[in-house]
Design an enzyme around this catalytic site. Structure first.
Site, PDB file in Angstrom:
ATOM      1  N   TYR A 138      41.666  18.492 -33.476  1.00 47.58           N
ATOM      2  CA  TYR A 138      42.369  18.142 -34.715  1.00 47.58           C
ATOM      3  C   TYR A 138      43.440  17.074 -34.479  1.00 47.58           C
ATOM      4  O   TYR A 138      43.707  16.270 -35.350  1.00 47.58           O
ATOM      5  CB  TYR A 138      43.067  19.375 -35.302  1.00 47.58           C
ATOM      6  CG  TYR A 138      42.232  20.200 -36.249  1.00 47.58           C
ATOM      7  CD1 TYR A 138      40.998  20.702 -35.855  1.00 47.58           C
ATOM      8  CD2 TYR A 138      42.699  20.491 -37.532  1.00 47.58           C
ATOM      9  CE1 TYR A 138      40.249  21.473 -36.729  1.00 47.58           C
ATOM     10  CE2 TYR A 138      41.953  21.264 -38.398  1.00 47.58           C
ATOM     11  CZ  TYR A 138      40.731  21.753 -37.999  1.00 47.58           C
ATOM     12  OH  TYR A 138      39.999  22.515 -38.864  1.00 47.58           O
TER      13      TYR A 138
ATOM     14  N   LYS B 258      33.392  26.901 -25.174  1.00 49.39           N
ATOM     15  CA  LYS B 258      32.089  26.288 -24.901  1.00 49.39           C
ATOM     16  C   LYS B 258      32.175  25.754 -23.469  1.00 49.39           C
ATOM     17  O   LYS B 258      31.998  24.556 -23.200  1.00 49.39           O
ATOM     18  CB  LYS B 258      31.822  25.179 -25.934  1.00 49.39           C
ATOM     19  CG  LYS B 258      30.414  24.650 -25.936  1.00 49.39           C
ATOM     20  CD  LYS B 258      29.393  25.602 -26.542  1.00 49.39           C
ATOM     21  CE  LYS B 258      27.988  25.045 -26.350  1.00 49.39           C
ATOM     22  NZ  LYS B 258      26.935  25.989 -26.797  1.00 49.39           N
TER      23      LYS B 258
ATOM     24  N   ASP C 259      28.845  29.578 -29.869  1.00 47.83           N
ATOM     25  CA  ASP C 259      27.625  29.750 -30.676  1.00 47.83           C
ATOM     26  C   ASP C 259      27.219  31.217 -30.702  1.00 47.83           C
ATOM     27  O   ASP C 259      26.880  31.783 -31.745  1.00 47.83           O
ATOM     28  CB  ASP C 259      26.485  28.851 -30.170  1.00 47.83           C
ATOM     29  CG  ASP C 259      26.311  28.870 -28.660  1.00 47.83           C
ATOM     30  OD1 ASP C 259      27.167  29.441 -27.948  1.00 47.83           O
ATOM     31  OD2 ASP C 259      25.298  28.331 -28.175  1.00 47.83           O
TER      32      ASP C 259
ATOM     33  N   ASP D 268      38.945  27.610 -36.538  1.00 41.40           N
ATOM     34  CA  ASP D 268      38.796  27.268 -37.957  1.00 41.40           C
ATOM     35  C   ASP D 268      37.458  27.800 -38.465  1.00 41.40           C
ATOM     36  O   ASP D 268      37.379  28.445 -39.518  1.00 41.40           O
ATOM     37  CB  ASP D 268      38.856  25.747 -38.126  1.00 41.40           C
ATOM     38  CG  ASP D 268      38.661  25.326 -39.573  1.00 41.40           C
ATOM     39  OD1 ASP D 268      39.282  25.952 -40.452  1.00 41.40           O
ATOM     40  OD2 ASP D 268      37.879  24.394 -39.818  1.00 41.40           O
TER      41      ASP D 268
ATOM     42  N   ASP E 242      36.685  31.572 -40.804  1.00 43.38           N
ATOM     43  CA  ASP E 242      36.031  31.624 -42.113  1.00 43.38           C
ATOM     44  C   ASP E 242      34.892  32.637 -42.094  1.00 43.38           C
ATOM     45  O   ASP E 242      34.715  33.403 -43.047  1.00 43.38           O
ATOM     46  CB  ASP E 242      35.481  30.248 -42.512  1.00 43.38           C
ATOM     47  CG  ASP E 242      36.434  29.492 -43.425  1.00 43.38           C
ATOM     48  OD1 ASP E 242      37.658  29.728 -43.302  1.00 43.38           O
ATOM     49  OD2 ASP E 242      35.978  28.693 -44.246  1.00 43.38           O
TER      50      ASP E 242
HETATM   51  C1  IPM Z   1      42.459  26.194 -42.552  1.00 47.43           C
HETATM   52  C2  IPM Z   1      41.924  25.034 -43.358  1.00 47.43           C
HETATM   53  C3  IPM Z   1      42.552  23.751 -42.822  1.00 47.43           C
HETATM   54  C4  IPM Z   1      42.129  23.591 -41.375  1.00 47.43           C
HETATM   55  C5  IPM Z   1      42.214  22.483 -43.629  1.00 47.43           C
HETATM   56  C6  IPM Z   1      42.555  22.647 -45.093  1.00 47.43           C
HETATM   57  C7  IPM Z   1      42.867  21.255 -43.052  1.00 47.43           C
HETATM   58  O1  IPM Z   1      40.534  24.992 -43.304  1.00 47.43           O
HETATM   59  O2  IPM Z   1      43.676  26.423 -42.588  1.00 47.43           O
HETATM   60  O3  IPM Z   1      41.674  26.868 -41.901  1.00 47.43           O
HETATM   61  O4  IPM Z   1      41.050  23.044 -41.089  1.00 47.43           O
HETATM   62  O5  IPM Z   1      42.877  24.005 -40.501  1.00 47.43           O
HETATM   63 MG    MG Z   2      39.649  26.613 -42.284  1.00 48.58          MG
END
Ligand code: IPM
Ligand code: MG
Length: 353
Positions: A144, A191, A223, A247, A251
């Site tokens: 990032y 990884k 993975d 990240d 999710d």
């Molecule tokens: C998160 C979000 C952010 C990230 C985005 C909105 C930049 O997806 O906080 O997980 O990728 O960190």
């Molecule tokens: Mg995110």
């Protein structure tokens, strides 16, 4: 441990202001109950900050955050910025700059299951039994924030995944300490079969592991981890990982419980602590009093726990759980019988009694 007094409130965009309002109401209720004397100061972030100041993370907000003991954030993002790749200033830049300037290096996301809501999970019930995991995602480095460039002819581009030992160590220590207070298991997800930076993570974690001899350490390629989170999520306790892997995996982990609207998060630095729901700004619901405020309310519980205010945090978690059990929930959790954002917030506050 620093005392909790002053809270910076950054409501942000979309449903942010609505859910934050309820969380602040809950905080004020526990502040009175436990005589905490909390004070609140509001600041701008995201699209609303761009609209009002031209900057998604204005200096005034940075100063407010630095002066506060903790930060409560709603959500950042507005679709009017999403569909134009030529726009220079975006709400998300505010989020990334805030993380970097405030040094919020560890993003902590617990996945907690509520038995009553098991039907909402995309997984079968038997796979959900015993799921209680927490992801420690590195938040201020890696791909990032590494060097980025596009060649002059526009035919190539790169993002460098750069990590320093000190950046890995500081979050690894936090993750090990968390594991010690939980089921004493830590899984480093990387990884390392391909990436040099992942091999650095392994070396660092292997070197500090003996300091936490009671914690059982395992290693998993990312993975495989993506698959294991779905087939057998209960095997995980603390998951430690780099910025981008975290990240993606967080999710995936966030849907296990069945509702994004329930999951809180914390971002921890050396001098700053930020708490926010993991969901986004949900623009379609803005102003409709339908968004689930529980994730933000539970973020407030994480906030209190960070300052060793365990009794107040437990009260909030219990009040939210009671709302779920007794059916005082928003539309996302019960299509037939539901309350509004505000009414759920009021119920939680009432149950705090
Ligand atoms: C998160 C979000 C952010 C990230 C985005 C909105 C930049 O997806 O906080 O997980 O990728 O960190
Ligand atoms: Mg995110």
């Amino acid at each position: 441990m620093q005392q909790l007094k002053n809270i910076a409130v950054l409501a942000g965009d979309g449903i942010g202001p609505e859910v934050v309002e309820q969380a602040v109401k809950v905080l004020k209720t526990v502040s009175e109950k436990y005589n905490l004397g909390l004070t609140f100061q509001e600041g701008l972030i995201g699209a609303i900050a761009i609209d009002e100041t031209g900057d998604p993370f204005p200096k005034a907000t940075e100063n407010l955050c630095n002066a506060a003991d903790a930060i409560l954030l709603g959500a950042v993002g507005d679709p009017k910025f999403d569909n134009d790749p030529n726009i220079k200033v975006r709400p998300e830049q505010g989020l990334l700059r805030m993380r970097k300037t405030l040094g919020l290096f560890a993003n902590i996301r617990p996945t907690v299951m509520y038995e009553e809501l098991a039907d909402f999970s995309p997984l079968k019930k038997e796979r959900l039994e015993g799921v209680d995991l927490i992801i420690y995602r590195e938040l201020t480095s890696g791909i990032y924030f590494g060097e980025k460039s596009t060649s002059e002819d526009g035919q190539s581009a790169q993002d460098v995944c750069y990590y320093e030992v000190s950046e890995i160590e500081r979050i690894a220590h936090l993750a090990f300490q968390a594991a010690q207070k939980r089921r004493k298991k830590l899984c480093l997800v990387d990884k390392a079969n391909v990436l040099e930076s992942s091999r650095l993570w392994r070396r660092v974690v292997q070197r500090i592991a003996p300091q936490y001899a009671d914690v059982e350490v395992s290693y998993m390629f990312v993975d495989n981890a993506a698959m294991q989170l779905i087939v057998w999520p209960a095997q995980f306790d603390v998951v430690l990982t780099s910025n981008m892997f975290g990240d993606i995996l967080s999710d995936a982990a966030s849907v296990l419980s069945g509702s994004m609207g329930l999951l809180p998060s914390a971002s921890i630095g050396n001098a700053n602590y930020l708490f926010e729901p993991i969901h986004g700004s949900y623009p379609q619901a803005t102003g409709k009093n339908i968004a689930n405020p529980m994730a933000t309310i539970l973020s407030v519980a994480m906030l209190l726990r960070q300052f060793d205010l365990d009794a107040a945090a437990t009260d909030i978690e219990a009040a939210v759980h009671r709302c779920i059990q007794e059916g005082f929930v928003t539309e996302d959790l019960n299509k037939e019988r539901f309350l509004g954002t505000r009414e759920v917030g009021e119920k939680v506050a009432e149950f705090l009694g």
